[in-house]
Design a protein around this motif. Structure first.
Motif, mmCIF file in Angstrom:
data_model
loop_
_atom_site.group_PDB
_atom_site.id
_atom_site.type_symbol
_atom_site.label_atom_id
_atom_site.label_comp_id
_atom_site.label_asym_id
_atom_site.label_seq_id
_atom_site.Cartn_x
_atom_site.Cartn_y
_atom_site.Cartn_z
ATOM 1 N N UNK A 16 0.812 -1.213 0.000
ATOM 2 C CA UNK A 16 0.000 0.000 0.000
ATOM 3 C C UNK A 16 0.849 1.267 0.000
ATOM 4 N N UNK A 17 2.113 1.151 0.378
ATOM 5 C CA UNK A 17 2.971 2.327 0.442
ATOM 6 C C UNK A 17 4.215 2.129 -0.423
ATOM 7 N N UNK A 18 4.810 3.241 -0.839
ATOM 8 C CA UNK A 18 6.021 3.192 -1.658
ATOM 9 C C UNK A 18 7.187 2.692 -0.810
ATOM 10 N N UNK A 19 8.145 2.001 -1.435
ATOM 11 C CA UNK A 19 9.282 1.508 -0.660
ATOM 12 C C UNK A 19 10.129 2.634 -0.069
ATOM 13 N N UNK A 20 10.659 2.369 1.103
ATOM 14 C CA UNK A 20 11.578 3.279 1.775
ATOM 15 C C UNK A 20 12.880 2.519 1.967
ATOM 16 N N UNK A 44 13.536 7.905 -0.469
ATOM 17 C CA UNK A 44 12.158 7.627 -0.881
ATOM 18 C C UNK A 44 11.965 8.095 -2.321
ATOM 19 N N UNK A 45 10.822 7.812 -2.866
ATOM 20 C CA UNK A 45 10.428 8.249 -4.211
ATOM 21 C C UNK A 45 11.373 7.746 -5.301
ATOM 22 N N UNK A 69 16.034 -2.299 2.732
ATOM 23 C CA UNK A 69 14.632 -2.028 2.444
ATOM 24 C C UNK A 69 13.882 -2.036 3.762
ATOM 25 N N UNK A 70 13.143 -0.955 4.030
ATOM 26 C CA UNK A 70 12.358 -0.894 5.266
ATOM 27 C C UNK A 70 11.054 -1.640 5.069
ATOM 28 N N UNK A 71 10.676 -2.399 6.063
ATOM 29 C CA UNK A 71 9.379 -3.069 6.053
ATOM 30 C C UNK A 71 8.762 -2.952 7.434
ATOM 31 N N UNK A 72 7.454 -2.944 7.443
ATOM 32 C CA UNK A 72 6.727 -2.720 8.692
ATOM 33 C C UNK A 72 6.347 -4.043 9.340
ATOM 34 N N UNK A 73 6.662 -4.136 10.594
ATOM 35 C CA UNK A 73 6.328 -5.292 11.405
ATOM 36 C C UNK A 73 5.548 -4.764 12.602
ATOM 37 N N UNK A 74 5.352 -5.559 13.589
ATOM 38 C CA UNK A 74 4.715 -5.091 14.819
ATOM 39 C C UNK A 74 5.296 -5.874 15.986
ATOM 40 N N UNK A 87 11.423 -2.366 10.455
ATOM 41 C CA UNK A 87 12.584 -3.250 10.387
ATOM 42 C C UNK A 87 13.250 -3.027 9.032
ATOM 43 N N UNK A 88 14.497 -3.440 8.917
ATOM 44 C CA UNK A 88 15.265 -3.215 7.694
ATOM 45 C C UNK A 88 15.931 -4.509 7.247
#
Length: 110
Positions: A16-20, A44-45, A69-74, A87-88
């Motif tokens: 849903x979001x662009x890669x960071x 970004x971008x 590459x950043x990715x979202x975890x919890x 996380x990266x």
């Protein structure tokens, strides 16, 4: 290196979001008694990861660098709530010295 055929049922594709990306640029120590210096950037971008690698290559001036590459975890907070956690994953490059520890020192200009 080992390779096995991937499961085609795994979820792969756009999020849903662009890669960071996080880029670490390593620079040699100014003296024998000093450690390697690292400069970290959030990128970004970028249309493709190859753009990030090209940018990092130009900034690194021949020195080692890493692209994550950043990715979202919890994780679960102390009170049991789920909280987002970034996380990266290393996707390109290498650190200055493989067997080393890293100490982060923040500097802010006034």
């Amino acid at each position: 290196m080992r390779s096995v055929r991937a499961n085609p049922d795994d979820s792969v594709g756009c999020s849903d979001s662009a890669p960071v990306y996080r880029v670490r640029l390593w620079f040699p120590p100014p003296s024998v008694d000093f450690a390697w210096l690292v400069d970290e950037w959030e990128v970004t971008d970028a249309g493709q990861v190859t753009e990030v690698i090209a940018w990092a290559t130009s900034q690194a001036e021949g020195n080692p660098f890493e692209v994550f590459l950043r990715w979202e975890d919890h994780h679960t907070s102390k009170d049991g709530r789920l909280e987002p956690y970034s996380r990266y994953a290393l996707i390109y490059g290498r650190p200055a010295i493989v067997e080393t520890t890293t100490e982060t020192v923040f500097f802010e200009s006034e």
